[in-house]
Design a protein around this motif. Structure first.
Motif, PDB file in Angstrom:
ATOM      1  N   LEU A  56       0.711  -1.463  -0.044  1.00  0.00           N
ATOM      2  CA  LEU A  56       0.059   0.430  -0.109  1.00  0.00           C
ATOM      3  C   LEU A  56       0.820   0.980  -0.083  1.00  0.00           C
ATOM      4  N   GLY A  57       2.019   1.124   0.026  1.00  0.00           N
ATOM      5  CA  GLY A  57       3.019   2.345   0.479  1.00  0.00           C
ATOM      6  C   GLY A  57       4.389   1.830   1.210  1.00  0.00           C
ATOM      7  N   ASN A  58       4.796   3.459   1.045  1.00  0.00           N
ATOM      8  CA  ASN A  58       6.653   2.998   2.239  1.00  0.00           C
ATOM      9  C   ASN A  58       6.489   3.382   3.256  1.00  0.00           C
ATOM     10  N   LEU A  59       6.417   2.551   3.975  1.00  0.00           N
ATOM     11  CA  LEU A  59       7.390   2.753   5.183  1.00  0.00           C
ATOM     12  C   LEU A  59       8.523   3.053   5.843  1.00  0.00           C
ATOM     13  N   SER A  60       8.773   4.358   6.546  1.00  0.00           N
ATOM     14  CA  SER A  60       9.810   4.401   6.805  1.00  0.00           C
ATOM     15  C   SER A  60      10.511   4.437   7.936  1.00  0.00           C
ATOM     16  N   LEU A  61      10.868   3.557   8.962  1.00  0.00           N
ATOM     17  CA  LEU A  61      11.120   3.434  10.373  1.00  0.00           C
ATOM     18  C   LEU A  61      12.296   3.907  10.877  1.00  0.00           C
ATOM     19  N   LEU A  62      12.240   5.089  11.838  1.00  0.00           N
ATOM     20  CA  LEU A  62      13.630   4.819  12.362  1.00  0.00           C
ATOM     21  C   LEU A  62      13.097   4.782  13.759  1.00  0.00           C
ATOM     22  N   GLU A  63      14.191   3.701  14.442  1.00  0.00           N
ATOM     23  CA  GLU A  63      14.011   3.390  15.555  1.00  0.00           C
ATOM     24  C   GLU A  63      15.537   4.219  16.287  1.00  0.00           C
ATOM     25  N   LEU A  64      14.769   4.590  17.417  1.00  0.00           N
ATOM     26  CA  LEU A  64      16.293   5.220  18.553  1.00  0.00           C
ATOM     27  C   LEU A  64      16.625   4.730  20.090  1.00  0.00           C
ATOM     28  N   ILE A  65      17.153   4.372  20.227  1.00  0.00           N
ATOM     29  CA  ILE A  65      17.755   4.282  21.782  1.00  0.00           C
ATOM     30  C   ILE A  65      18.277   5.229  21.796  1.00  0.00           C
ATOM     31  N   LEU A  66      17.835   5.590  23.524  1.00  0.00           N
ATOM     32  CA  LEU A  66      18.320   6.400  24.036  1.00  0.00           C
ATOM     33  C   LEU A  66      19.462   5.689  25.407  1.00  0.00           C
ATOM     34  N   TYR A  67      20.934   5.687  25.492  1.00  0.00           N
ATOM     35  CA  TYR A  67      21.145   4.764  27.090  1.00  0.00           C
ATOM     36  C   TYR A  67      21.246   6.078  28.164  1.00  0.00           C
ATOM     37  N   LEU A  68      20.738   5.661  29.036  1.00  0.00           N
ATOM     38  CA  LEU A  68      20.656   6.733  30.236  1.00  0.00           C
ATOM     39  C   LEU A  68      21.645   6.002  31.499  1.00  0.00           C
ATOM     40  N   ASP A 103       6.879  11.241  -4.492  1.00  0.00           N
ATOM     41  CA  ASP A 103       5.515  11.196  -4.620  1.00  0.00           C
ATOM     42  C   ASP A 103       4.977   9.560  -4.444  1.00  0.00           C
ATOM     43  N   ASN A 104       5.455   8.777  -4.211  1.00  0.00           N
ATOM     44  CA  ASN A 104       4.826   7.639  -3.772  1.00  0.00           C
ATOM     45  C   ASN A 104       4.121   8.010  -1.813  1.00  0.00           C
ATOM     46  N   MET A 105       3.397   7.239  -1.815  1.00  0.00           N
ATOM     47  CA  MET A 105       2.249   7.694  -0.697  1.00  0.00           C
ATOM     48  C   MET A 105       3.108   6.429   0.702  1.00  0.00           C
ATOM     49  N   SER A 106       3.539   7.563   1.177  1.00  0.00           N
ATOM     50  CA  SER A 106       4.862   6.725   2.492  1.00  0.00           C
ATOM     51  C   SER A 106       4.110   7.334   4.380  1.00  0.00           C
ATOM     52  N   HIS A 107       4.025   6.620   4.956  1.00  0.00           N
ATOM     53  CA  HIS A 107       3.848   6.580   6.336  1.00  0.00           C
ATOM     54  C   HIS A 107       5.877   6.650   7.217  1.00  0.00           C
ATOM     55  N   ASN A 108       5.978   7.386   7.869  1.00  0.00           N
ATOM     56  CA  ASN A 108       7.267   7.996   8.584  1.00  0.00           C
ATOM     57  C   ASN A 108       7.052   7.701  10.140  1.00  0.00           C
ATOM     58  N   VAL A 109       7.472   7.143  10.744  1.00  0.00           N
ATOM     59  CA  VAL A 109       7.490   6.315  12.243  1.00  0.00           C
ATOM     60  C   VAL A 109       8.511   6.478  12.997  1.00  0.00           C
ATOM     61  N   LEU A 110       9.063   6.991  13.935  1.00  0.00           N
ATOM     62  CA  LEU A 110      10.136   6.613  15.017  1.00  0.00           C
ATOM     63  C   LEU A 110       9.291   5.899  15.802  1.00  0.00           C
ATOM     64  N   VAL A 111       9.770   5.485  16.372  1.00  0.00           N
ATOM     65  CA  VAL A 111       9.930   4.564  17.315  1.00  0.00           C
ATOM     66  C   VAL A 111      11.402   5.042  18.559  1.00  0.00           C
ATOM     67  N   PHE A 112      11.380   5.751  19.701  1.00  0.00           N
ATOM     68  CA  PHE A 112      11.583   5.753  20.722  1.00  0.00           C
ATOM     69  C   PHE A 112      12.180   4.860  21.626  1.00  0.00           C
ATOM     70  N   ASP A 113      12.874   4.173  22.445  1.00  0.00           N
ATOM     71  CA  ASP A 113      13.022   3.865  23.084  1.00  0.00           C
ATOM     72  C   ASP A 113      14.426   3.782  24.518  1.00  0.00           C
ATOM     73  N   ILE A 114      13.575   3.791  25.231  1.00  0.00           N
ATOM     74  CA  ILE A 114      14.763   4.518  26.401  1.00  0.00           C
ATOM     75  C   ILE A 114      15.282   3.236  27.429  1.00  0.00           C
ATOM     76  N   GLN A 115      16.734   3.157  27.192  1.00  0.00           N
ATOM     77  CA  GLN A 115      17.673   1.974  27.715  1.00  0.00           C
ATOM     78  C   GLN A 115      18.214   2.484  29.434  1.00  0.00           C
ATOM     79  N   ARG A 116      18.329   1.786  30.320  1.00  0.00           N
ATOM     80  CA  ARG A 116      18.480   2.712  32.034  1.00  0.00           C
ATOM     81  C   ARG A 116      20.115   1.361  31.868  1.00  0.00           C
ATOM     82  N   THR A 117      20.874   1.896  31.922  1.00  0.00           N
ATOM     83  CA  THR A 117      22.183   0.627  33.368  1.00  0.00           C
ATOM     84  C   THR A 117      22.465   1.125  34.295  1.00  0.00           C
ATOM     85  N   ASP A 118      22.732   0.037  35.467  1.00  0.00           N
ATOM     86  CA  ASP A 118      23.353   0.262  36.030  1.00  0.00           C
ATOM     87  C   ASP A 118      25.154   0.772  36.740  1.00  0.00           C
TER      88      ASP A 118
END
Length: 476
Positions: A56-68, A103-118
């Motif tokens: 049905l179209g193009n899916l642009s997916l940005l996966e972002l991990i923030l390490y804190l 010009d192609n039909m597209s959806h743009n998505v950001l998936v935001f992950d927050i990961q913590r370490t000791d």
């Protein structure tokens, strides 16, 4: 945002299906002005962009991990999160400017992950080795519509190129609920509409992603495309009347009756089963079936075939699985001789299925020994005679129910036949033959019972195969 941290593994249901549509390997993305943020919060990040070419179209997916660091306060986490989202929106605006000719039909998505370490040294390891895959402790958080209206103040009415932002947990829950790539695409379109409605009316159209996906999955609009295809099939005289199951489900959803929940469960179960069967069919493909290609070409062909199977909606998968699992209830004589069922996609008018249930009698016309070597020929024959101008694929399934130690297993042989579109001349001839066929049916209607008409349409391909329709081109 919750202060609790939990460790989760990625959902592998729809994630695996999306992999079939991945265009190329992930690309690492560098956000601007992140050095100050990393220093201030003792943090680091990783961003990767994936491109999926869905039907049905193009899916642009940005996966972002923030390490804190684990010691980070909620105030710092919120501030860091907002700073990263702002930086991503700036990157996205630049990205769209550079790709404005697309010009192609597209959806743009950001998936935001927050990961913590000791341990602070683990953050340093991630900075040094950005290939780390092992998830640390994920922070539970989310982005409601109010976040973009009140906190971030984003122009959500901008365009269809709006970046839709999800937390990792919400995204995984959405994938688990939707279960099919085409339903994910439609949900993103639906969600964008809700965001734009909120912006123009200054009201929050939804409070949570879970509530919105539930609202989407229980709306009668879920069946809009299936109804349109059903009507087209009646127009083509492939069937006599609307699919009773489609009518019943649509009414149940429209009236919010108690059976709607049951239908939803049935579709969800069928979606999983169809996904499992599709994987099984692809894994069982003999290399000779795909033309003894080299390893790279073989992988491309397998992926292409799997896309055809997975490009089915929840309702379409329900109908295919229901057809297969109806077999044990068929009459013993029918199971012994074997039989053929013509089924079609409710996602694409041009995709049709021929389900051949192998007869238990090895001497029967539909035995596995007689049918299995001829799947390709059967697909080509059906493709040449189906009177549908939009036809693009015929999928033949040879289905064998095997009983061992009171357990039943299903083996499915597969052949997928691509079909060239009809020429204008072929389309005219097809319409003429359809009119002649309709006149013939009217003349013989008085001699046929309603049950025989139903059986000839829904339980057999004989009428379709015997129609004198000009052969159309099939791709090898």
């Amino acid at each position: 945002m919750s202060d609790s941290s939990i460790t989760l593994s990625d959902n592998d249901c729809l994630v695996n299906e999306l992999t079939c549509y991945l265009q190329k390997d992930a690309v690492d993305i560098a956000l601007t002005n992140m050095q100050h943020l990393e220093h201030k919060y003792d943090a680091c990040y990783r961003a990767q962009q994936y491109h999926y070419q869905l039907p049905l179209g193009n899916l642009s997916l940005l996966e972002l991990i923030l390490y804190l660091p684990a010691k980070s306060s909620l105030v710092d986490i919120k501030a860091a999160r907002m700073a990263v989202v702002k930086a991503t929106l700036i990157w996205h605006k630049t990205y769209l400017t550079q790709h404005k000719n697309n010009d192609n039909m597209s959806h743009n998505v950001l998936v935001f992950d927050i990961q913590r370490t000791d341990k602070a040294q683990e953050i340093n390891k991630i900075k040094i080795n950005n290939q780390q895959r092992q998830p640390l402790k994920r922070l539970t958080h989310g982005f409601g519509v109010r976040y973009f209206m009140e906190d971030l103040v984003v122009d959500m009415s901008d365009s269809m190129q709006q970046l839709q932002v999800f937390s990792w947990h919400d995204w995984q829950a959405i994938l688990a609920s939707l279960q099919a790539p085409c339903e994910l695409w439609r949900f993103l379109h639906y969600r964008l509409g809700q965001l734009q409605y909120s912006a123009s009316n200054h009201v929050a159209s939804f409070e949570s992603e879970a509530g919105l996906v539930t609202q989407f999955l229980h709306s009668p609009t879920l069946f809009t495309d299936a109804i349109a295809l059903d009507n087209a099939l009646i127009k083509y005289e492939v069937q006599d009347e609307p699919n009773p199951a489609l009518v019943a489900m649509t009414l149940a959803y429209k009236n919010k009756s108690t059976t709607a929940h049951m239908y939803h469960q049935h579709m969800a179960q069928a979606a999983v089963l169809w996904s499992q069967l599709s994987i099984q069919m692809i894994e069982m493909l003999d290399e000779e079936v795909l033309g003894n290609a080299d390893k790279e070409t073989l992988g491309i062909k397998r992926c292409y075939w799997q896309q055809q199977l997975l490009d089915e909606s929840l309702f379409s998968r329900h109908e295919l699985v229901r057809t297969i699992y109806r077999h044990p209830k068929q009459a013993h004589g029918l199971q012994k001789e074997g039989y053929v069922v013509h089924q079609h996609s409710y996602e694409s008018l041009g995709r049709h299925y021929v389900l051949i249930f192998y007869g238990q009698d090895v001497e029967s016309q539909h035995s596995k020994q007689a049918i299995q070597p001829n799947l390709a020929r059967i697909a080509q024959d059906v493709a040449s005679r189906l009177p549908i101008a939009e036809l693009h694929h015929v999928i033949v399934l040879g289905i064998d129910f095997i009983e061992e130690s009171n357990d039943t297993f299903i083996d499915i042989d597969l052949w997928i036949q691509p079909v060239d579109p009809m020429t204008q001349r072929e389309r005219q001839l097809t319409k003429q033959l359809q009119r002649l066929n309709q006149q013939h049916k009217k003349q013989t209607a008085n001699n046929l019972s309603a049950s025989n008409l139903s059986a000839s349409k829904n339980e057999s391909m004989r009428m379709q195969l015997n129609l004198n329709i000009p052969a159309r081109k099939t791709k090898s």
